[in-house]
Scaffold this active site. Sequence first.
Site, PDB file in Angstrom:
ATOM      1  N   SER A 107      76.277  42.719   3.576  1.00 58.53           N
ATOM      2  CA  SER A 107      76.524  43.129   2.190  1.00 58.53           C
ATOM      3  C   SER A 107      76.503  44.650   2.072  1.00 58.53           C
ATOM      4  CB  SER A 107      75.510  42.448   1.270  1.00 58.53           C
ATOM      5  OG  SER A 107      75.882  42.572  -0.076  1.00 58.53           O
ATOM      6  N   ASP A 214      82.123  33.328  -1.715  1.00 55.16           N
ATOM      7  CA  ASP A 214      81.244  34.459  -1.987  1.00 55.16           C
ATOM      8  C   ASP A 214      81.661  35.086  -3.311  1.00 55.16           C
ATOM      9  OD1 ASP A 214      79.835  36.856  -2.067  1.00 55.16           O
ATOM     10  OD2 ASP A 214      80.062  37.238   0.079  1.00 55.16           O
ATOM     11  N   HIS A 243      77.256  33.902  -0.337  1.00 56.06           N
ATOM     12  CA  HIS A 243      77.172  35.295   0.103  1.00 56.06           C
ATOM     13  C   HIS A 243      76.397  35.488   1.409  1.00 56.06           C
ATOM     14  CE1 HIS A 243      77.255  39.589  -0.105  1.00 56.06           C
ATOM     15  NE2 HIS A 243      75.974  39.718  -0.367  1.00 56.06           N
TER      16      HIS A 243
END
Length: 268
Positions: A107, A214, A243
């Site tokens: 991320s 996601d 995610h």
Amino acid sequence: MADTRDHVLTGTRGTLAVREWPHPRPRYIALVVHGYGEHSGRYQEPAGVLTAHGAVVYGPDHMGHGRSAGERVVVEDFEDVVTDVHAVAGLARAAHPGLPLVLIGHSMGGLISARYAQRYGDELTALVLSGPVIGAWELPGRLLALDEIPDTPVNPAALSRDPAVGAAYAADPLVWHGPMKRPTVEAFARALDTVDRGGGLGALPVLWLHGDDDRLVPLDGSRVGVERLGGTLTERIYPGARHEVFHETNRAEVFADLTDFLDGVLAR
């Protein structure tokens, strides 16, 4: 798996807490770069997979995150975070000279790791990006257009189809559960542009992991950034995954893809 060891470094903006998952005879170093609002302690399971695969694993808590210094979730310049991660790599290399170094970023950590590869790519053996915040990520622009950033924390259900993951995240006192802060959102926007303009990665082996459901970092936006980065790309897109693919219900498949990729890279 061995217990973790704790290190404290002097970072660019104060003390930096670093976890190490030791290995008695490692064949490579894995440096795990966590995402926004969380901390390295959430990577216990992937670290266990990596140590079983032969890695010594290191993971810093970024400035303003976890056990590191700084106002919570405030990052004014991601270049400083990249410099901090490079200091952790230096700690690892000093302890384990000559070993290959693999950078694994999730991320926001994918943004940091992509920039690290642009700055220090000649020091890396491979780059792994999980749900990376690169390319066409629209959230900063939307938030910065508002007079006040709304108090809308990350929805734990967006992380994984495994409800235990969201419950643990919601109960974790080292996770930030409040709103994003404007200086950090502005830094995100600048860093996205910096990586976008920062050049390709040559022949560096890159593994891109992403869930196709996601909703925090949509797949199509990341694809723009991944393809611009280049490198020798391997991609694995997981149907239905959200995610955090390392915490997903199909994480055994994700871990197998990760270790298979690393086997191929380390055999070269």
